[in-house]
Scaffold this motif. Structure first.
Motif, PDB file in Angstrom:
ATOM      1  N   TYR A  73       0.839  -1.203   0.000  1.00  0.00           N
ATOM      2  CA  TYR A  73       0.000   0.000   0.000  1.00  0.00           C
ATOM      3  C   TYR A  73       0.867   1.244   0.000  1.00  0.00           C
ATOM      4  CZ  TYR A  73      -3.448  -3.459   1.248  1.00  0.00           C
ATOM      5  OH  TYR A  73      -4.242  -4.566   1.233  1.00  0.00           O
ATOM      6  N   GLU A 127      -2.328  13.878  -0.461  1.00  0.00           N
ATOM      7  CA  GLU A 127      -3.451  13.156   0.137  1.00  0.00           C
ATOM      8  C   GLU A 127      -4.645  14.058   0.464  1.00  0.00           C
ATOM      9  OE1 GLU A 127      -3.816  11.162   4.363  1.00  0.00           O
ATOM     10  OE2 GLU A 127      -2.768   9.814   2.971  1.00  0.00           O
ATOM     11  N   LEU A 154     -12.332  13.305  -3.631  1.00  0.00           N
ATOM     12  CA  LEU A 154     -13.191  12.127  -3.467  1.00  0.00           C
ATOM     13  C   LEU A 154     -14.469  12.489  -2.716  1.00  0.00           C
ATOM     14  CD1 LEU A 154     -10.561   9.356  -2.654  1.00  0.00           C
ATOM     15  CD2 LEU A 154     -11.990   9.540  -4.707  1.00  0.00           C
ATOM     16  N   MET A 198     -18.076   0.912  -4.273  1.00  0.00           N
ATOM     17  CA  MET A 198     -17.061   0.607  -5.273  1.00  0.00           C
ATOM     18  C   MET A 198     -17.160   1.645  -6.383  1.00  0.00           C
ATOM     19  SD  MET A 198     -15.545  -2.170  -4.186  1.00  0.00           S
ATOM     20  CE  MET A 198     -14.720  -2.818  -5.615  1.00  0.00           C
ATOM     21  N   TYR A 199     -16.011   2.226  -6.729  1.00  0.00           N
ATOM     22  CA  TYR A 199     -15.977   3.263  -7.749  1.00  0.00           C
ATOM     23  C   TYR A 199     -14.962   2.898  -8.830  1.00  0.00           C
ATOM     24  CZ  TYR A 199     -18.677   6.309  -4.703  1.00  0.00           C
ATOM     25  OH  TYR A 199     -19.666   6.851  -3.929  1.00  0.00           O
ATOM     26  N   VAL A 251      -8.877   3.678 -12.444  1.00  0.00           N
ATOM     27  CA  VAL A 251      -9.048   3.531 -11.001  1.00  0.00           C
ATOM     28  C   VAL A 251     -10.166   2.553 -10.688  1.00  0.00           C
ATOM     29  CG1 VAL A 251      -9.621   4.754  -8.860  1.00  0.00           C
ATOM     30  CG2 VAL A 251      -8.300   5.915 -10.634  1.00  0.00           C
ATOM     31  N   ASN A 252      -9.887   1.616  -9.815  1.00  0.00           N
ATOM     32  CA  ASN A 252     -10.890   0.766  -9.164  1.00  0.00           C
ATOM     33  C   ASN A 252     -10.677   0.994  -7.681  1.00  0.00           C
ATOM     34  OD1 ASN A 252     -12.104  -0.721 -11.369  1.00  0.00           O
ATOM     35  ND2 ASN A 252     -10.124  -1.704 -11.609  1.00  0.00           N
ATOM     36  N   ALA A 253     -11.669   1.529  -6.999  1.00  0.00           N
ATOM     37  CA  ALA A 253     -11.476   1.878  -5.594  1.00  0.00           C
ATOM     38  C   ALA A 253     -12.668   1.457  -4.755  1.00  0.00           C
ATOM     39  CB  ALA A 253     -11.253   3.379  -5.454  1.00  0.00           C
ATOM     40  N   ILE A 308     -14.353   2.533  -1.367  1.00  0.00           N
ATOM     41  CA  ILE A 308     -14.305   3.684  -0.475  1.00  0.00           C
ATOM     42  C   ILE A 308     -15.259   3.456   0.682  1.00  0.00           C
ATOM     43  CG2 ILE A 308     -14.708   6.163  -0.276  1.00  0.00           C
ATOM     44  CD1 ILE A 308     -13.837   6.411  -3.188  1.00  0.00           C
ATOM     45  N   TRP A 358     -10.047  -6.272 -10.560  1.00  0.00           N
ATOM     46  CA  TRP A 358     -10.015  -5.039  -9.769  1.00  0.00           C
ATOM     47  C   TRP A 358      -8.639  -4.409  -9.700  1.00  0.00           C
ATOM     48  CZ3 TRP A 358     -14.595  -3.448  -9.870  1.00  0.00           C
ATOM     49  CH2 TRP A 358     -15.648  -4.354  -9.828  1.00  0.00           C
ATOM     50  N   HIS A 416      -5.811  -5.291  -8.584  1.00  0.00           N
ATOM     51  CA  HIS A 416      -4.878  -5.491  -7.480  1.00  0.00           C
ATOM     52  C   HIS A 416      -3.561  -5.971  -8.086  1.00  0.00           C
ATOM     53  CE1 HIS A 416      -8.055  -6.126  -4.082  1.00  0.00           C
ATOM     54  NE2 HIS A 416      -8.378  -5.134  -4.885  1.00  0.00           N
TER      55      HIS A 416
END
Length: 186
Positions: free
Chosen positions: A37, A43, A50, A59-60, A85-87, A89, A155, A157
């Motif tokens: 990570y 940030e 966001l 899931m976004y 982006v696959n996030a 949140i 996704w 990863h």
């Protein structure tokens, strides 16, 4: 024939042992997963963006599009330009690991219970250690080690992170298999 009730102790203990092993992997051996990570250099700006753009936890994807819009030139340009982006949140609030640890323990119990259900229909009382170890080990491997592959495929990863989770899952499967083989009814 082995009854499911005869396997309550290996179900419970294997879940406890896996829980302990995962705690060691993730808290004591921090070099193992911590590099998976990273933070953002900006940030505060990312979090503000966001908060502004999301409708709630979930899931976004970005760029977001439906299959009907995949050939749209604007969408194609967004994909080409990146990033993709696959996030997942979560909602804001106090940081607490208790709920996640409880859910993880329930998952471990579920995997062990499913392993027990498989074996009560396939192994007799007094089955040899190696046979119990093999059947339970394969079942536990599916439960603990197969999940990271779809996450890498669908996704985004990182594969190295997914393989580390598979290695974790192999360790957990060995623990479950050894616990059941040790406590198998004779």
């Amino acid at each position: 024939m082995v009854l499911l009730m005869q396997l309550w102790l290996p179900i419970l203990l294997s879940a406890v042992f896996v829980f302990i092993a995962s705690s060691i992997l993730n808290m004591v051996l921090s070099f193992w997963h911590r590099p998976d990570y990273r933070g953002f250099g900006n940030e505060d700006e990312v979090l503000a963006a966001l908060r502004k753009g999301m409708t709630g936890p979930g899931m976004y994807m970005a760029p977001y599009c439906t299959p009907e819009h995949m050939k749209d030139p604007d969408i194609q340009q967004k994909f080409a330009t990146g990033p993709l982006v696959n996030a997942a949140i979560k909602a804001g609030g106090t940081m607490s690991i208790g709920k996640s640890l409880l859910q993880w323990f329930v998952f471990c119990l579920g995997v062990s219970l499913l392993c027990a259900l498989i074996t009560v229909h396939s192994l007799p009382v007094g089955a040899p250690f190696s046979q119990v170890f093999c059947v339970i080990g394969i079942a536990a491997l599916l439960g603990h080690a197969a999940g990271p592959f779809p996450n890498a495929i669908w996704w985004s990863h990182p594969w190295v992170t997914s393989f580390k989770h598979v290695i974790d899952g192999v360790l957990y499967a060995l623990i479950v298999a050894a616990t059941f083989a040790w406590l198998w009814p004779h």
